[in-house]
Each structure stands twice: as C-alpha cells, then as structure tokens.
Design an enzyme around this catalytic site. Sequence first.
Site, PDB file in Angstrom:
ATOM      1  N   ASN A  62      35.172  35.765  26.618  1.00 30.06           N
ATOM      2  CA  ASN A  62      34.859  37.208  28.000  1.00 30.06           C
ATOM      3  C   ASN A  62      33.919  37.007  28.198  1.00 30.06           C
ATOM      4  O   ASN A  62      33.447  38.281  29.253  1.00 30.06           O
ATOM      5  CB  ASN A  62      36.269  37.811  28.111  1.00 30.06           C
ATOM      6  CG  ASN A  62      37.568  37.259  27.669  1.00 30.06           C
ATOM      7  OD1 ASN A  62      38.152  38.194  26.370  1.00 30.06           O
ATOM      8  ND2 ASN A  62      38.087  36.649  27.791  1.00 30.06           N
ATOM      9  N   ILE A  75      30.854  38.790  32.627  1.00 29.09           N
ATOM     10  CA  ILE A  75      32.219  39.136  32.425  1.00 29.09           C
ATOM     11  C   ILE A  75      32.969  39.217  32.563  1.00 29.09           C
ATOM     12  O   ILE A  75      33.042  39.130  33.835  1.00 29.09           O
ATOM     13  CB  ILE A  75      32.049  40.886  32.311  1.00 29.09           C
ATOM     14  CG1 ILE A  75      30.830  41.567  31.638  1.00 29.09           C
ATOM     15  CG2 ILE A  75      33.664  41.533  31.551  1.00 29.09           C
ATOM     16  CD1 ILE A  75      31.043  42.956  32.018  1.00 29.09           C
ATOM     17  N   CYS A  76      34.184  38.699  32.212  1.00 30.82           N
ATOM     18  CA  CYS A  76      36.013  37.974  32.588  1.00 30.82           C
ATOM     19  C   CYS A  76      36.443  38.754  32.715  1.00 30.82           C
ATOM     20  O   CYS A  76      37.296  39.003  31.124  1.00 30.82           O
ATOM     21  CB  CYS A  76      36.358  36.813  31.815  1.00 30.82           C
ATOM     22  SG  CYS A  76      37.391  35.401  32.539  1.00 30.82           S
ATOM     23  N   LEU A  77      36.553  39.246  33.732  1.00 30.62           N
ATOM     24  CA  LEU A  77      37.835  41.190  33.334  1.00 30.62           C
ATOM     25  C   LEU A  77      37.862  41.280  35.382  1.00 30.62           C
ATOM     26  O   LEU A  77      37.551  41.248  35.205  1.00 30.62           O
ATOM     27  CB  LEU A  77      36.755  42.331  33.917  1.00 30.62           C
ATOM     28  CG  LEU A  77      37.371  43.413  32.829  1.00 30.62           C
ATOM     29  CD1 LEU A  77      38.549  43.849  31.547  1.00 30.62           C
ATOM     30  CD2 LEU A  77      36.370  44.453  33.017  1.00 30.62           C
TER      31      LEU A  77
END
Length: 205
Positions: free
Chosen positions: A126, A133-135
């Site tokens: 992620n 950032i993959c959030l």
Amino acid sequence: MKSLGVVALTCLSFSSICAHKNTQKKQAEDAEKRAAAAVKASGQEGPQKSAGEIRLAKDLAELKLEKGMSIKFPNGKNDLMYFQIEIKPSENYWQGGRFTFTFKIPDSYPHEPPKVLCDQIVYHPNLDTKGNICLNVLREDWSPVQTVTSVIFGLLFLFIDPNASDPLNSEAAKDLMQSTSNFKSNVRKAMMGGIINGVRFTKVI
C-alpha cells in the site's frame, strides 16, 4: 415501470443518505465552533489562524498515540500545519523498523484531508516508491468529521494488516498473496536497505 413500493424504498434510501450527510456536516460545524471557542478562551486567538488551524489544534490536543508512535513539528509548534509521525511497529512483517510520515494540512481542513507522504521507500503493498499511500480515509472515506487521528491510526493499521487487494505496489501485493514467507524475507531485506526488483529500499533498522 417501478412499483410504488420500490419508488418509496428508493426515496427512503435517498432521504437517509441526505440525513446522514447533513448530520456529518452539523457535527463538523459544531466541532469547529467548539475549537474556536477553546482558542478564544485560552487567549491565543489571532487573525493569522485559519479555521483549519483552529480545528487542527483541537484535534492534536485530543490525540493519544499508541506505544511506538511519536509526533514532532520540524518548524516548531507555531506551525501546526506541518508535522511528522513516526511509527515503530511492534508486530507483523515490519516489526523493528522506523517509518516516518509527513503531514501537510490544508487551510480548508477538515473539509479536505491531510496530504501525507511516507519519507522512506518501503516494501509494502500500500506504499509506492514515491511515498504515496493507499489509505481509504485519505480518499473516498474522508469527511469533515474525520480527524488526523483517523489517518494516523489508519497508517498504523497498514503495518498490522496490509491490504494486498488494493495495492499501490502491485509486485509487493502479488508477493504477499503468493507466499507470506517469501514476502516476509523481502520485507526484511528491504528494511536493511536491500534491492528488490531493481529498487533500492530505505534502511529503517
């Protein structure tokens, strides 16, 4: 042609969504008013403070970090809109590493989410090599009732339970899904500053 029952259900669902959004908006407005009142009561009110700064000051005052997490303000506490969070995971693949995330808070906060980047190149499904950032809470799940606390604990959770089904680093995600033992080995190698698939990762231990 839709039946009256379906139409009624559709209208009810739409009304519920609208009511939920209105509730979120009111909660955010109430939080901003409470924060402004707190700043005024403390005698620290000044024309230079934006609504975003006032709300952020309240959120930071209520922030309680877990063990292994810390916060610092590179420009001093007069600049709350720029800070760094360090996370030292105590479990799972990244245990023993030190990871720093830089937060830049927009003046429109909390109506817009913080801008967050990871300062290191980390082997993680992620995180990409540019620190993105993959959030979800930084994207579609953000709303004005969210706080920097939501983001900080979301980052911690990425180290506890990485999400290989929604990756930024597809090679790391594939590695995790195919072999957890191989993934663990590559994570340790990366944390030591090793090279994986032609990319040199940051030494964090």
